[in-house]
Design an enzyme around this catalytic site. Structure first.
Site, PDB file in Angstrom:
ATOM      1  N   LYS A 163      23.296   7.556   7.155  1.00 24.78           N
ATOM      2  CA  LYS A 163      22.154   8.312   8.102  1.00 24.78           C
ATOM      3  C   LYS A 163      21.403   7.813   9.510  1.00 24.78           C
ATOM      4  O   LYS A 163      21.938   7.010  10.550  1.00 24.78           O
ATOM      5  CB  LYS A 163      20.499   8.032   7.441  1.00 24.78           C
ATOM      6  CG  LYS A 163      19.153   8.830   7.596  1.00 24.78           C
ATOM      7  CD  LYS A 163      17.904   8.240   7.022  1.00 24.78           C
ATOM      8  CE  LYS A 163      17.257   7.166   7.148  1.00 24.78           C
ATOM      9  NZ  LYS A 163      15.858   7.036   6.231  1.00 24.78           N
ATOM     10  N   LYS A 165      18.637   8.895  12.907  1.00 23.18           N
ATOM     11  CA  LYS A 165      17.742   8.704  13.410  1.00 23.18           C
ATOM     12  C   LYS A 165      18.636  10.144  14.850  1.00 23.18           C
ATOM     13  O   LYS A 165      18.808  10.312  15.344  1.00 23.18           O
ATOM     14  CB  LYS A 165      17.360   7.533  13.943  1.00 23.18           C
ATOM     15  CG  LYS A 165      17.332   6.398  12.844  1.00 23.18           C
ATOM     16  CD  LYS A 165      15.765   6.913  12.328  1.00 23.18           C
ATOM     17  CE  LYS A 165      15.394   5.722  11.349  1.00 23.18           C
ATOM     18  NZ  LYS A 165      14.421   6.474  10.604  1.00 23.18           N
ATOM     19  N   ASP A 191      17.811  11.577  10.171  1.00 18.39           N
ATOM     20  CA  ASP A 191      15.770  10.971   9.938  1.00 18.39           C
ATOM     21  C   ASP A 191      15.219  11.330  11.301  1.00 18.39           C
ATOM     22  O   ASP A 191      15.393  10.482  12.243  1.00 18.39           O
ATOM     23  CB  ASP A 191      16.110   9.664   9.661  1.00 18.39           C
ATOM     24  CG  ASP A 191      14.088   9.601   9.329  1.00 18.39           C
ATOM     25  OD1 ASP A 191      13.615  10.511   8.966  1.00 18.39           O
ATOM     26  OD2 ASP A 191      14.242   8.685   8.879  1.00 18.39           O
ATOM     27  N   ASN A 193      12.056  11.218  11.596  1.00 17.69           N
ATOM     28  CA  ASN A 193      10.637  10.974  11.979  1.00 17.69           C
ATOM     29  C   ASN A 193       9.047  11.205  12.134  1.00 17.69           C
ATOM     30  O   ASN A 193       8.522  10.747  12.990  1.00 17.69           O
ATOM     31  CB  ASN A 193      10.591   9.030  12.125  1.00 17.69           C
ATOM     32  CG  ASN A 193      11.350   7.854  12.028  1.00 17.69           C
ATOM     33  OD1 ASN A 193      12.190   7.865  12.544  1.00 17.69           O
ATOM     34  ND2 ASN A 193      10.968   7.525  10.861  1.00 17.69           N
ATOM     35  N   GLU A 219      15.365  14.420   7.117  1.00 20.86           N
ATOM     36  CA  GLU A 219      14.258  13.904   6.879  1.00 20.86           C
ATOM     37  C   GLU A 219      13.008  14.021   7.406  1.00 20.86           C
ATOM     38  O   GLU A 219      13.173  13.747   8.747  1.00 20.86           O
ATOM     39  CB  GLU A 219      14.587  12.608   6.521  1.00 20.86           C
ATOM     40  CG  GLU A 219      13.396  11.299   5.626  1.00 20.86           C
ATOM     41  CD  GLU A 219      14.351   9.891   5.354  1.00 20.86           C
ATOM     42  OE1 GLU A 219      14.944  10.108   5.218  1.00 20.86           O
ATOM     43  OE2 GLU A 219      13.451   8.571   6.135  1.00 20.86           O
ATOM     44  N   ASP A 244       9.502  11.499   3.998  1.00 17.01           N
ATOM     45  CA  ASP A 244       9.144   9.449   4.428  1.00 17.01           C
ATOM     46  C   ASP A 244       8.012   9.195   4.560  1.00 17.01           C
ATOM     47  O   ASP A 244       6.923   9.850   3.504  1.00 17.01           O
ATOM     48  CB  ASP A 244      10.290   9.350   4.601  1.00 17.01           C
ATOM     49  CG  ASP A 244       9.918   8.211   4.858  1.00 17.01           C
ATOM     50  OD1 ASP A 244       9.007   7.344   4.550  1.00 17.01           O
ATOM     51  OD2 ASP A 244      10.823   7.342   5.992  1.00 17.01           O
ATOM     52  N   LYS A 268       9.992   3.785  -0.060  1.00 10.01           N
ATOM     53  CA  LYS A 268       9.772   2.459   0.174  1.00 10.01           C
ATOM     54  C   LYS A 268       8.929   2.120  -1.221  1.00 10.01           C
ATOM     55  O   LYS A 268       7.797   1.541  -0.320  1.00 10.01           O
ATOM     56  CB  LYS A 268      10.092   2.316   1.763  1.00 10.01           C
ATOM     57  CG  LYS A 268      11.221   3.335   2.264  1.00 10.01           C
ATOM     58  CD  LYS A 268      10.533   2.951   3.481  1.00 10.01           C
ATOM     59  CE  LYS A 268      11.373   4.188   4.529  1.00 10.01           C
ATOM     60  NZ  LYS A 268      11.423   5.006   5.716  1.00 10.01           N
TER      61      LYS A 268
HETATM   62 MG   LIG Z   1      12.604   7.232   7.744  1.00 14.85          MG
END
Ligand SMILES: [Mg+2]
Length: 373
Positions: A163, A165, A191, A193, A219, A244, A268
Site C-alpha cells: 500500500k 501513500k 492511501d 489520508n 483508502e 480509515d 485499527k
Molecule cells: Mg490509512
C-alpha cells in the site's frame, strides 16, 4: 463477541516511553518522523501482569491526538482512575476527549493480564480462526527512487500486498512506479489520508485516472467527514473505496456505511479505543458484506501482537497492512514478528503471547513512570 473476563486488580501501572529508530523516515499527508515513540503500559497485580501499547503518532490530527497528548491522558487520568478502583473491568470509563490510543493501551494491558491469568491466547479469546495472517507492506510518501526501492524490497520479501501513500501531485507516478516494481500479482492499494477535495475538479480527475490503475482499494481519498464526497466516489469509481479516518468508532463506521461512503473498512484497534470496539466493527462489516482490512500504526511488537491477533478473525479475508518487525525497525522491543510465506504467525501463548525484552527495553527507553495505589 468475546465473553466477559474476570476483573483485574491492579496495584501498579508503569508507563514506559520508548523510542525506536525507524529504518527509514515515515512520511504521510499528516506529517513525517524517523523515530517511533510509543508508550508501553504495564499493569501489575498480585497474580498477573499485562502489557498494552499506546501507538499514537507524533502529530495531532490522527487517531485523537499526538503521543504526548495520549501519554498525558494515561498518566493524569486513565492510570489514576484504574488504581482508584478496587478491580477493573477491561474497558474502564474514560473522558469523552481521552485519546482512543490511550484507552486501547489500558484495555489491551488489562485483557493481556486477565488472559494470562486463565491461560488463553488473545486470538482465541477474540474469536480468531487462523494461525497466520497474510501480511502487507505500507510505504510512506517518498521520492520516486526510495519508493521504488521500498516497493521492490517488499515484493522480494514476499508481501502479498503493498500500500502506498499518495497526496495531490504525488500520486499517479507513485502508483505506476510501485506497480512496475511489484508486478501484477501483488495487490496494490493507495492511501490518501483524506488529502483530496471532492469539490476540486483537478483532484477528481486524478482520482478517476487512478481508477484505471487496478488498485485493490483506494483508502480515504477525501476527508473523514465528507461522507457525501466519499459516497459519490464509491458510486463513480470501479476501485473499492476503503474507509480509515471515517471509521473512528462503531457509530461513525455505521453512519459512513449507511451513507454508502465506502466498500471496505481499515480496522485499527488503537484508533478505535479498544480491541472489543474493533471486534464490534468487524462484526458489523461482516453482517453487511463489507471487507475489513487489518490496519497498522507502526506498532512495536506489543501492539503488533494485538493487531495480528485481531487480524486472525474470519472477516479479514484480504491482506491488510500488517508487516514484519524488520520493515520498520532494526530491533523490536519483543521477539520480532517475521514474514513466512507472506504471512505473520498469530501468537498462541497466553494473552498477547509476547512481552518486551528487558535488554532491548533498556536500550530504547526514554522514561518510566510508576504509579501505585
Ligand atoms: Mg490509512
Amino acid at each position: 463477541m468475546p465473553g466477559a473476563l474476570s476483573p483485574v486488580s491492579v496495584d501498579t501501572v508503569e508507563l514506559h516511553r520508548v523510542a525506536l529508530p525507524l529504518l527509514s523516515p515515515w512520511d504521510t499527508a499528516h506529517g513525517s518522523f524517523d523515530v517511533r515513540e510509543v508508550v508501553l503500559v504495564h499493569v501489575v497485580g498480585a497474580h498477573t501482569d499485562g502489557w498494552g501499547e499506546c501507538s499514537a503518532l507524533p502529530y495531532e490530527g490522527y487517531a485523537g491526538g499526538s503521543i504526548d497528548r495520549a501519554h498525558r491522558a494515561l498518566r493524569d487520568d486513565l492510570a489514576p482512575r484504574l488504581l482508584d478502583s478496587p478491580a477493573s473491568d477491561v474497558s474502564p470509563p474514560a473522558g469523552a476527549d481521552t485519546p482512543p490510543t490511550a484507552r486501547f493501551a489500558i484495555e489491551c494491558a488489562l485483557i493481556d493480564a486477565a488472559l494470562k491469568d486463565r491461560g488463553t491466547a488473545l486470538a482465541e479469546y477474540l474469536g480468531g480462526t487462523r494461525d497466520a495472517v497474510a501480511a502487507g507492506a505500507a510505504l510512506g510518501l517518498g521520492d520516486t527512487v526510495s519508493t521504488a526501492a521500498a516497493a521492490r524490497a517488499a515484493a522480494v520479501a514476499g508481501y502479498r500486498r503493498v500500500k502506498c501513500k499518495i497526496a495531490p501531485g504525488r500520486d499517479l507516478a507513485v502508483v505506476d512506479t510501485v506497480r512496475s516494481e511489484i508486478g501484477a500479482d501483488v495487490f496494490l492499494g493507495a492511501d490518501a489520508n483524506g488529502a483530496y477535495a471532492s469539490t476540486d475538479a483537478a483532484n477528481r480527475n486524478t482520482l478517476e485516472e487512478l481508477d484505471a490503475r487496478g488498485l485493490d482499494f483506494l483508502e480515504q481519498p477525501v476527508a473523514a467527514d465528507d461522507l457525501e464526497g466519499l459516497a459519490d466516489l464509491s458510486a463513480a469509481l470501479r476501485t473499492p473505496v476503503a474507509l480509515d479516518e471515517s471509521a473512528a468508532s462503531l457509530e461513525s463506521t455505521r453512519a459512513a456505511l449507511d451513507a454508502g461512503a465506502g466498500n471496505a473498512v481499515s480496522v485499527k484497534a488503537p484508533r478505535l479505543g479498544g480491541l472489543l470496539e474493533a471486534v464490534r466493527i468487524h462484526d458489523l462489516c461482516r453482517e453487511r458484506n463489507v471487507t475489513v482490512l487489518a490496519g497498522g500504526m507502526l506498532e512495536t511488537g506489543v501492539g503488533r501482537a494485538a493487531a495480528v491477533a485481531l487480524a486472525s478473525l474470519p472477516g479479514f479475508t484480504h491482506p491488510g497492512d500488517l508487516a514484519a518487525s524488520d520493515r520498520y525497525f532494526a530491533e523490536d522491543v519483543t521477539e520480532p514478528f517475521e514474514l513466512r510465506d507472506g504471512c505473520l504467525s498469530v501468537p498462541d501463548g497466553p494473552g498477547l503471547g509476547v512481552a518486551p525484552l528487558p535488554a532491548t527495553m533498556r536500550r530504547h527507553t526514554l522514561s518510566v513512570e510508576t504509579l501505585t495505589r
